[in-house]
Design an enzyme around this catalytic site. Structure first.
Site, PDB file in Angstrom:
ATOM      1  N   SER A  97       0.850  -1.184   0.000  1.00 35.55           N
ATOM      2  CA  SER A  97       0.000   0.000   0.000  1.00 35.55           C
ATOM      3  C   SER A  97       0.884   1.231   0.000  1.00 35.55           C
ATOM      4  O   SER A  97       1.867   1.300   0.759  1.00 35.55           O
ATOM      5  CB  SER A  97      -0.917   0.000   1.227  1.00 35.55           C
ATOM      6  OG  SER A  97      -1.757   1.135   1.221  1.00 35.55           O
ATOM      7  N   HIS A 101       2.455  12.146  -1.252  1.00 35.96           N
ATOM      8  CA  HIS A 101       1.994  13.533  -1.160  1.00 35.96           C
ATOM      9  C   HIS A 101       3.127  14.464  -1.602  1.00 35.96           C
ATOM     10  O   HIS A 101       4.065  14.724  -0.828  1.00 35.96           O
ATOM     11  CB  HIS A 101       1.602  13.879   0.280  1.00 35.96           C
ATOM     12  CG  HIS A 101       0.424  13.129   0.813  1.00 35.96           C
ATOM     13  ND1 HIS A 101      -0.865  13.369   0.392  1.00 35.96           N
ATOM     14  CD2 HIS A 101       0.328  12.149   1.759  1.00 35.96           C
ATOM     15  CE1 HIS A 101      -1.699  12.569   1.040  1.00 35.96           C
ATOM     16  NE2 HIS A 101      -1.000  11.819   1.871  1.00 35.96           N
ATOM     17  N   HIS A 111      -2.371   7.251  -4.780  1.00 37.01           N
ATOM     18  CA  HIS A 111      -2.536   6.110  -3.874  1.00 37.01           C
ATOM     19  C   HIS A 111      -2.598   4.830  -4.695  1.00 37.01           C
ATOM     20  O   HIS A 111      -3.172   4.799  -5.789  1.00 37.01           O
ATOM     21  CB  HIS A 111      -3.835   6.278  -3.069  1.00 37.01           C
ATOM     22  CG  HIS A 111      -4.336   5.007  -2.457  1.00 37.01           C
ATOM     23  ND1 HIS A 111      -5.395   4.296  -2.990  1.00 37.01           N
ATOM     24  CD2 HIS A 111      -3.924   4.307  -1.374  1.00 37.01           C
ATOM     25  CE1 HIS A 111      -5.615   3.221  -2.242  1.00 37.01           C
ATOM     26  NE2 HIS A 111      -4.739   3.203  -1.265  1.00 37.01           N
ATOM     27  N   VAL A 114      -2.322  -3.092  -3.602  1.00 30.60           N
ATOM     28  CA  VAL A 114      -2.612  -4.420  -4.140  1.00 30.60           C
ATOM     29  C   VAL A 114      -2.505  -5.414  -2.981  1.00 30.60           C
ATOM     30  O   VAL A 114      -1.589  -5.322  -2.168  1.00 30.60           O
ATOM     31  CB  VAL A 114      -1.674  -4.822  -5.298  1.00 30.60           C
ATOM     32  CG1 VAL A 114      -2.063  -4.085  -6.575  1.00 30.60           C
ATOM     33  CG2 VAL A 114      -0.220  -4.560  -4.982  1.00 30.60           C
ATOM     34  N   ARG A 115      -3.435  -6.328  -2.901  1.00 30.00           N
ATOM     35  CA  ARG A 115      -3.516  -7.171  -1.705  1.00 30.00           C
ATOM     36  C   ARG A 115      -4.046  -8.564  -2.044  1.00 30.00           C
ATOM     37  O   ARG A 115      -4.722  -8.768  -3.049  1.00 30.00           O
ATOM     38  CB  ARG A 115      -4.411  -6.508  -0.658  1.00 30.00           C
ATOM     39  CG  ARG A 115      -5.797  -6.178  -1.162  1.00 30.00           C
ATOM     40  CD  ARG A 115      -6.579  -5.301  -0.192  1.00 30.00           C
ATOM     41  NE  ARG A 115      -7.907  -4.985  -0.709  1.00 30.00           N
ATOM     42  CZ  ARG A 115      -8.191  -3.937  -1.466  1.00 30.00           C
ATOM     43  NH1 ARG A 115      -7.235  -3.093  -1.804  1.00 30.00           N
ATOM     44  NH2 ARG A 115      -9.418  -3.720  -1.895  1.00 30.00           N
ATOM     45  N   HIS A 180     -20.565  12.743   2.832  1.00 24.78           N
ATOM     46  CA  HIS A 180     -20.860  13.888   3.695  1.00 24.78           C
ATOM     47  C   HIS A 180     -20.464  15.215   3.050  1.00 24.78           C
ATOM     48  O   HIS A 180     -20.879  16.274   3.522  1.00 24.78           O
ATOM     49  CB  HIS A 180     -20.158  13.725   5.053  1.00 24.78           C
ATOM     50  CG  HIS A 180     -18.673  13.707   4.985  1.00 24.78           C
ATOM     51  ND1 HIS A 180     -17.960  12.608   4.554  1.00 24.78           N
ATOM     52  CD2 HIS A 180     -17.733  14.650   5.289  1.00 24.78           C
ATOM     53  CE1 HIS A 180     -16.663  12.867   4.603  1.00 24.78           C
ATOM     54  NE2 HIS A 180     -16.497  14.099   5.034  1.00 24.78           N
ATOM     55  N   GLY A 263      -5.597  -5.203  14.588  1.00 23.42           N
ATOM     56  CA  GLY A 263      -4.455  -5.044  15.476  1.00 23.42           C
ATOM     57  C   GLY A 263      -3.179  -4.724  14.746  1.00 23.42           C
ATOM     58  O   GLY A 263      -2.084  -4.985  15.230  1.00 23.42           O
ATOM     59  N   GLY A 264      -3.333  -4.141  13.566  1.00 20.69           N
ATOM     60  CA  GLY A 264      -2.162  -3.765  12.780  1.00 20.69           C
ATOM     61  C   GLY A 264      -1.375  -2.640  13.436  1.00 20.69           C
ATOM     62  O   GLY A 264      -1.774  -2.065  14.442  1.00 20.69           O
ATOM     63  N   ARG A 265      -0.264  -2.318  12.824  1.00 25.41           N
ATOM     64  CA  ARG A 265       0.643  -1.316  13.381  1.00 25.41           C
ATOM     65  C   ARG A 265       0.131   0.082  13.024  1.00 25.41           C
ATOM     66  O   ARG A 265       0.124   0.489  11.864  1.00 25.41           O
ATOM     67  CB  ARG A 265       2.045  -1.539  12.815  1.00 25.41           C
ATOM     68  CG  ARG A 265       3.115  -0.668  13.431  1.00 25.41           C
ATOM     69  CD  ARG A 265       4.474  -1.163  12.956  1.00 25.41           C
ATOM     70  NE  ARG A 265       5.561  -0.414  13.557  1.00 25.41           N
ATOM     71  CZ  ARG A 265       6.151   0.634  12.987  1.00 25.41           C
ATOM     72  NH1 ARG A 265       5.724   1.062  11.813  1.00 25.41           N
ATOM     73  NH2 ARG A 265       7.145   1.252  13.584  1.00 25.41           N
TER      74      ARG A 265
END
Length: 306
Positions: A97, A101, A111, A114-115, A180, A263-265
């Site tokens: 990921s 910027h 952005h 790929v997963r 929104h 619970g990722g970093r």
């Protein structure tokens, strides 16, 4: 999980690690500053990743290109919202990921993700799918940039069929939308998920094509815009529009929610946030300005290839 499928998992992991290296090398070559690597282990003790961040570069104000491979005993809600049959199943998730910027307001934020997911216990027949895509968020619109971006996105899909581009371009426009604000986050690109129907090889090849086409889509635009003269007014507009980026990532983005719920970093998950951002109460672009043109013409879902 049988040995043949385990070898396929290793192929995906190897590709993702190589993709991270390739993209970091290319962006560092443009910026002149290397990414700093921060290797980490998952809180469960199983899995981890390589976070790579470039801050205060000559071209990139803040960028991150992350690899992660997380193993857990229960899929988090963000991953099962549309697949309730997977609630409670163990999982593996791996991916690359990135968010870039740039400093220059005329250079867009980009952005890519790929997963690969696997659900079920080791002894189960594996349930697997691929996902990902890339999208671009300009602060000032250039039609030639939008056409180039979507031309390369289509080229990433062409090897597997015309319908892939049509479907995943539309899905990207729908996904990267701020209800929104009633605004598109950017000019779109590609977004896909739950991909397994064409079979493993075709699905994997498509994910690879998307990953490999990212720099082909983004680097020419970055090189063209990175040295454009800009004013304080341009910078102020960039910071305000970055606020929309933050709002989407923290309120709507499933990837952010998945990382936090699993619970990722946290530092790695939130590296996508821009380093500076602004919110001004009831800020309005001036009628007829380039800023207003961004809102009225560029941040509208359209077919840029017609």
């Amino acid at each position: 999980m049988n040995g043949e499928f385990s070898s396929r998992v290793n192929l995906v992991r190897s590709f993702l690690l190589e993709l991270q290296d390739t993209i970091c090398d290319e962006i560092s070559g443009i910026d002149g500053i290397a990414f700093e690597e921060d290797a980490w282990h998952h809180s469960t003790g199983s899995g981890g990743g390589r976070t790579r961040v470039l801050e205060n570069g000559r071209v990139i104000e803040k960028g991150g290109v992350n690899f992660s491979h997380v193993v857990g005993d229960k899929l988090p809600p963000a991953a099962t919202l549309k697949r309730p049959e997977l609630v409670g199943k163990a999982f593996q998730a791996m991916g690359v990921s990135l968010v870039l910027h740039p400093k220059n307001p005329f250079a867009p934020t980009a952005h890519m993700n790929v997963r690969f997911f696997i659900a079920g216990e080791e002894t189960d027949e594996p349930i697997w799918w691929f996902g990902g895509g890339f999208d671009m968020t300009p602060y000032y619109g250039f039609e030639e940039d939008a056409v180039h971006w979507h031309t390369v996105a289509k080229a990433a899909c062409d090897p597997v069929g015309e319908k892939f581009h049509t479907q995943y371009k539309e899905w990207c426009d729908t996904y990267f939308y701020l209800p929104h604000r009633t605004e598109q986050r950017g000019i779109g690109g590609l977004f896909f998920d739950d991909l397994n129907e064409p079979g493993f090889d075709t699905s994997f090849n498509f994910m690879k094509s998307v990953g490999n086409h990212f720099t082909k889509a983004y680097v020419p635009i970055l090189l063209k815009r990175k040295d454009t003269p800009f004013s304080e007014k341009n910078r102020d507009w960039q910071l305000i529009r970055r606020g929309r980026y933050v709002e989407f990532n923290l309120v709507h983005d499933r990837g952010t929610l998945f990382g936090l719920q699993s619970g990722g970093r946290t530092e790695s998950i939130l590296m996508s946030m821009p380093p500076m951002v602004a919110w001004k109460y009831r800020h309005q672009a001036h009628e007829g300005s380039d800023e207003q043109k961004l809102l009225d013409y560029f941040l509208v879902a359209r077919d840029w290839l017609k």
